[in-house]
Design an enzyme around this catalytic site. Structure first.
Site, PDB file in Angstrom:
ATOM      1  N   TYR A  50      -3.637   4.791  -3.073  1.00 43.68           N
ATOM      2  CA  TYR A  50      -2.515   3.874  -3.188  1.00 43.68           C
ATOM      3  C   TYR A  50      -1.395   4.919  -2.729  1.00 43.68           C
ATOM      4  CZ  TYR A  50      -5.048  -0.049  -4.722  1.00 43.68           C
ATOM      5  OH  TYR A  50      -6.026  -1.025  -4.997  1.00 43.68           O
ATOM      6  N   GLY A 141      12.853  -7.774  -4.225  1.00 45.73           N
ATOM      7  CA  GLY A 141      13.799  -7.114  -3.663  1.00 45.73           C
ATOM      8  C   GLY A 141      13.372  -6.109  -2.552  1.00 45.73           C
ATOM      9  N   SER A 143      11.974  -3.035  -1.634  1.00 43.67           N
ATOM     10  CA  SER A 143      11.505  -1.911  -2.347  1.00 43.67           C
ATOM     11  C   SER A 143      10.127  -1.440  -1.678  1.00 43.67           C
ATOM     12  CB  SER A 143      11.395  -2.198  -3.542  1.00 43.67           C
ATOM     13  OG  SER A 143      10.829  -3.534  -3.837  1.00 43.67           O
ATOM     14  N   ALA A 145       7.136   1.115  -2.601  1.00 42.19           N
ATOM     15  CA  ALA A 145       6.440   2.030  -3.674  1.00 42.19           C
ATOM     16  C   ALA A 145       6.804   3.526  -3.351  1.00 42.19           C
ATOM     17  CB  ALA A 145       5.116   1.660  -4.167  1.00 42.19           C
ATOM     18  N   LYS A 196       9.227 -13.962   3.751  1.00 42.23           N
ATOM     19  CA  LYS A 196       9.921 -12.646   4.437  1.00 42.23           C
ATOM     20  C   LYS A 196       8.505 -12.084   5.008  1.00 42.23           C
ATOM     21  CE  LYS A 196       8.699  -9.438   1.277  1.00 42.23           C
ATOM     22  NZ  LYS A 196       7.990  -8.435   1.377  1.00 42.23           N
ATOM     23  N   SER A 259       5.601  -0.903   5.296  1.00 45.73           N
ATOM     24  CA  SER A 259       5.085  -2.300   5.075  1.00 45.73           C
ATOM     25  C   SER A 259       3.964  -2.694   5.624  1.00 45.73           C
ATOM     26  CB  SER A 259       6.292  -3.284   5.697  1.00 45.73           C
ATOM     27  OG  SER A 259       5.740  -4.592   5.956  1.00 45.73           O
ATOM     28  N   ARG A 260       2.881  -3.190   4.896  1.00 47.67           N
ATOM     29  CA  ARG A 260       1.552  -3.337   5.354  1.00 47.67           C
ATOM     30  C   ARG A 260       1.494  -4.635   6.222  1.00 47.67           C
ATOM     31  NH1 ARG A 260      -0.618  -4.434  -0.840  1.00 47.67           N
ATOM     32  NH2 ARG A 260       0.654  -2.648  -0.785  1.00 47.67           N
ATOM     33  N   VAL A 284      -3.980  -5.885   0.137  1.00 44.60           N
ATOM     34  CA  VAL A 284      -3.760  -7.225   0.404  1.00 44.60           C
ATOM     35  C   VAL A 284      -2.572  -7.320   1.360  1.00 44.60           C
ATOM     36  CG1 VAL A 284      -3.190  -9.459  -0.503  1.00 44.60           C
ATOM     37  CG2 VAL A 284      -4.767  -8.055  -1.657  1.00 44.60           C
TER      38      VAL A 284
END
Length: 338
Positions: A50, A141, A143, A145, A196, A259-260, A284
């Site tokens: 990850y 919000g 964010s 990781a 979103k 962003s995936r 996911v």
């Protein structure tokens, strides 16, 4: 004050939030389904699948033992994917009952349950009895990781119908790089977080098709209008959608390679098949399932959501992305404010 916090889900976001809590002086136990992942985190303090090259605090303990994770926990933080919230909560309940505990329940996941269209706090409310919890809070919000791991400045929202519960979560997480605001509009915060991701798929698709900044700005702006219309119809407060969990989360999810959902949309715009994109992502893509829920809710509520509908056509009816973009542009002229 030191709290014991059980974090359920050791993906990128769950593990980084666990790290923040350890750095803030709390005792944290991180639950994973996978023994290899627990061993890696305990022995090497890494989570390479990850987050590459991130070193977790040595005090953070990971385990596959859910009983041990929950024992004496003041707070239980759910960070598993939306599709797993119900099943994990069902596993948690008998343990809390056996231990005679009623911790504060927090979730940091973003999505709606398929078929029921329930928000995550609603699932947790239905599954976890009142005497097994002291409150329910959503943490949401703009964010990533990866950026929180680098201690970049991040601002998010703790939302609950119980302001004192939201303030408790605020105090748990606040530090020099991680700032938390409170909000009592739980519906709006959760819906903004979920919807979103749909618009982020579209933003990525536009990039994959070769469109520029004008198109992306247009999509985000009109996408926010759609999200707000449906959210308000479902009971949210309008102002929430111009806050951190609304426009803030929309901006970061629609413009970042982290962003995936954006990455998935970008690949779709380049002509890749959805099944291949999902199979190769390794994590996911919440926007795919949320799009179906939003599409169904919009029809139930008689809310016009042309961007969401176009993305639904691409995801579930194999429509051509370029053709859908053109059809959006050819729609009848309208007033911007309505």
């Amino acid at each position: 004050m030191t709290n014991k916090i059980a974090v359920l889900g050791a993906g990128s976001w769950g593990s980084v939030l666990a790290s923040v809590l350890v750095q803030n002086g709390h005792k944290v136990c991180l639950w994973t389904r996978h023994q290899e992942q627990a061993d890696e985190m305990n022995q090497h303090h890494t989570n390479q699948h990850y987050l590459n090259n991130y070193q977790y605090p040595s005090q953070l303990q990971a385990t596959t033992d859910l009983m041990e994770t929950l024992r004496q926990a003041d707070v239980v933080l759910f960070t598993v994917p939306t599709s797993a919230i119900r099943s994990v909560a069902q596993q948690v309940v008998p343990i809390l009952q056996e231990l005679h505990q009623h911790p504060l329940i927090v979730h940091a996941s973003k999505g709606l349950e398929q078929k029921t269209h329930l928000r995550i706090s609603e699932i947790l409310t239905f599954v976890i009895p009142f005497d097994c919890r002291s409150g329910i809070v959503a943490l949401s919000g703009p964010s990533h990781a990866e950026e929180v791991a680098k201690k970049d400045i991040t601002l998010i929202t703790a939302a609950s119908t119980d302001l004192a519960a939201a303030q408790q979560v605020q105090q748990l997480f606040m530090n020099d790089y991680f700032r938390v605001y409170t909000n009592t509009d739980l519906i709006g915060v959760e819906l903004g977080a979920a919807f979103k991701n749909i618009i982020a798929l579209g933003a990525g698709a536009l990039h994959g098709l070769g469109y520029g900044d004008d198109a992306k700005a247009a999509l985000m702006t009109r996408g926010l209008a759609e999200i707000s219309r449906l959210g308000v119809a479902l009971g949210a407060q309008p102002l929430t959608f111009i806050g951190l969990s609304g426009v803030g989360d929309l901006i970061v999810t629609c413009t970042s390679g982290y962003s995936r959902n954006w990455r998935a949309g970008n690949q779709l715009g380049q002509g890749k098949k959805l099944a291949d994109v999902v199979a190769n992502m390794g994590m996911v893509i919440e926007g795919v399932k949320t799009c179906q829920s939003a599409y169904e809710l919009a029809h139930q509520q008689h809310i016009e959501m042309p961007i969401t509908e176009a993305i639904y056509h691409v995801l579930y009816e194999h429509a051509d992305i370029k053709s859908e973009a053109v059809e959006l542009m050819r729609r009848e002229g309208k007033s911007e404010i309505y």
